[in-house]
Design a protein around this motif. Structure first.
Motif, short mmCIF file in Angstrom:
data_model
loop_
_atom_site.label_atom_id
_atom_site.label_comp_id
_atom_site.label_asym_id
_atom_site.label_seq_id
_atom_site.Cartn_x
_atom_site.Cartn_y
_atom_site.Cartn_z
N THR A 44 0.84 -1.21 0.00
CA THR A 44 0.00 0.00 0.00
C THR A 44 0.87 1.26 0.00
N PRO A 45 0.35 2.36 -0.56
CA PRO A 45 1.11 3.62 -0.56
C PRO A 45 1.46 4.08 0.85
N GLU A 46 0.52 3.94 1.80
CA GLU A 46 0.81 4.38 3.18
C GLU A 46 1.89 3.50 3.80
N GLY A 47 1.79 2.19 3.51
CA GLY A 47 2.79 1.26 4.05
C GLY A 47 4.17 1.54 3.49
N ARG A 48 4.24 1.90 2.22
CA ARG A 48 5.55 2.22 1.61
C ARG A 48 6.14 3.46 2.25
N ASP A 49 5.29 4.48 2.47
CA ASP A 49 5.77 5.70 3.13
C ASP A 49 6.28 5.38 4.53
N LEU A 63 22.46 5.73 4.17
CA LEU A 63 22.43 4.28 4.01
C LEU A 63 23.53 3.84 3.05
N ASP A 64 24.24 2.75 3.40
CA ASP A 64 25.25 2.21 2.48
C ASP A 64 24.65 1.24 1.48
N GLY A 65 23.54 0.62 1.84
CA GLY A 65 22.94 -0.34 0.93
C GLY A 65 21.43 -0.45 1.11
N VAL A 66 20.75 -0.75 0.02
CA VAL A 66 19.31 -1.03 0.06
C VAL A 66 19.06 -2.25 -0.83
N VAL A 67 18.30 -3.21 -0.31
CA VAL A 67 17.92 -4.39 -1.09
C VAL A 67 16.41 -4.55 -1.06
N ALA A 68 15.79 -4.47 -2.22
CA ALA A 68 14.34 -4.70 -2.33
C ALA A 68 14.14 -6.18 -2.63
N CYS A 69 13.85 -6.94 -1.58
CA CYS A 69 13.74 -8.41 -1.72
C CYS A 69 12.32 -8.91 -1.50
N ALA A 70 11.52 -8.19 -0.71
CA ALA A 70 10.17 -8.67 -0.40
C ALA A 70 9.38 -8.96 -1.67
N VAL A 88 9.90 -0.52 -6.15
CA VAL A 88 10.29 0.77 -6.73
C VAL A 88 10.19 1.87 -5.67
N ALA A 89 9.11 1.86 -4.87
CA ALA A 89 8.93 2.90 -3.86
C ALA A 89 10.03 2.85 -2.80
N LEU A 90 10.42 1.64 -2.43
CA LEU A 90 11.48 1.50 -1.42
C LEU A 90 12.80 2.03 -1.97
N LEU A 91 13.13 1.61 -3.19
CA LEU A 91 14.41 2.03 -3.79
C LEU A 91 14.42 3.54 -4.03
N ASP A 92 13.36 4.05 -4.62
CA ASP A 92 13.29 5.50 -4.90
C ASP A 92 13.27 6.31 -3.60
N GLY A 93 12.50 5.82 -2.63
CA GLY A 93 12.36 6.56 -1.37
C GLY A 93 13.65 6.63 -0.58
N LEU A 94 14.49 5.59 -0.70
CA LEU A 94 15.73 5.56 0.07
C LEU A 94 16.93 6.05 -0.73
N ARG A 95 16.72 6.37 -2.00
CA ARG A 95 17.82 6.81 -2.87
C ARG A 95 18.56 8.04 -2.33
#
Ligand code: NAI
Length: 256
Positions: A44-49, A63-70, A88-95
């Motif tokens: 969900t959008p709220e959950g991603r935020d 952050l030194d690393g981000v892995v979108a595995c879920a 995509v939201a996790l990677l973009d949000g933590l970029r």
């Protein structure tokens, strides 16, 4: 040690990767529905935020690393919302937090399934970043009885998004390598039901031939991800690395 955010750490590949990195001295911020440092729903959008905010809060902004595995694999719209839009939201949000680190790295987990028959409407909506359209297209796919195309669609979309994003000013231009692994079939709780059913097992043996060592465990995939997000990987961008016992080479043949 490095500070790394990983989604899907409650089970399977993400869990194994988190354990491996912690043993090596890294600080892992795990994101999952439950049993995680940051409990949030990437569907969900709220959950991603909440996931992004929770990770940033714990990481202190860098952050030194981000892995979108879920990920999920059922023939339902959730497969598209979690596997594509959640990743995509996790990677973009933590970029931005990655861009502040000295040797940042990011990775996603695709699948050999991303090379298999998919739905073009779902794929296009994902690449347009249009989640309502993707959900509408997914509903039509299910109506047609082709729900099993949603997983390949979600993984192909994620890989295509990643290839485009990885060479953009925001990623390569900011000095952040972004790549993916694409496993074959891995023995985890996700694939357990397939192994339990002899019919599914036979389908799987045919659909995903793995001439090198057959079915792998999650540690094999975790090792590859660990390298992708390590400082040792300094010059790779936009690659989808098939860690699949030779399935991709077997299925697609020698042309690259
Ligand atoms: P798993 O089912 O063991 O673990 C997936 C984790 O993701 C679980 O802890 C689950 O709670 C979490 N997750 C699911 N939906 C979520 C949501 N909405 N928000 C937050 N977390 C959520 O599965 P496995 O096998 O470890 O899969 C990891 C990744 O590898 C997935 O992206 C999967 O598609 C991919 N993959 C797995 C293969 C396999 O054969 N197991 C093959 C190819 C790719």
């Amino acid at each position: 040690g490095r500070t790394v955010a990983i989604s899907g750490t409650a089970s399977g590949i993400g869990r194994t990767l988190a354990e491996m990195l912690r043993e090596r001295g890294d600080t892992v911020i795990g994101v999952d529905l439950r049993d995680a440092d940051v409990c949030a729903d990437l569907g969900t959008p709220e959950g991603r935020d909440a996931a992004v905010a929770g990770v940033l809060d714990r990481a202190g902004g860098t952050l030194d690393g981000v892995v979108a595995c879920a990920g999920v694999s059922g023939p339902t719209p959730l497969t598209v919302t979690v596997n594509h839009f959640g990743a995509v939201a996790l990677l973009d949000g933590l970029r931005p937090a990655l861009a502040r680190a000295e040797r940042p790295r990011a990775a996603a987990v695709g699948s050999i399934s991303g090379t298999q028959p998919l739905d073009e409407d779902v794929l296009r909506a994902c690449l347009d970043g249009d989640e309502p359209a993707a959900l509408a297209a997914a509903a039509k796919v299910i109506e047609r009885g082709e729900g099993n195309r949603l997983y390949p669609s979600s993984k192909s979309a994620l890989a295509r998004w990643l290839r485009a994003a990885s060479v953009s000013p925001e990623w390569a231009g900011a000095g952040v390598p972004l790549n993916a692994v694409a496993p074959g079939v891995v023995r985890t709780p996700m694939s357990e039901p397939l192994f339990a059913d002899p019919k599914m097992r036979a389908v799987m043996d045919r659909a995903v031939p793995m001439p090198l060592n057959g079915y792998a465990g999650p540690e094999v995939i975790a090792e590859a991800i660990a390298w992708l997000i390590s400082p040792a990987n300094s010059h790779m961008a936009g690659q989808v690395v098939y860690v699949d016992g030779g399935a991709e080479a077997s299925l697609r043949g020698p042309d690259v």
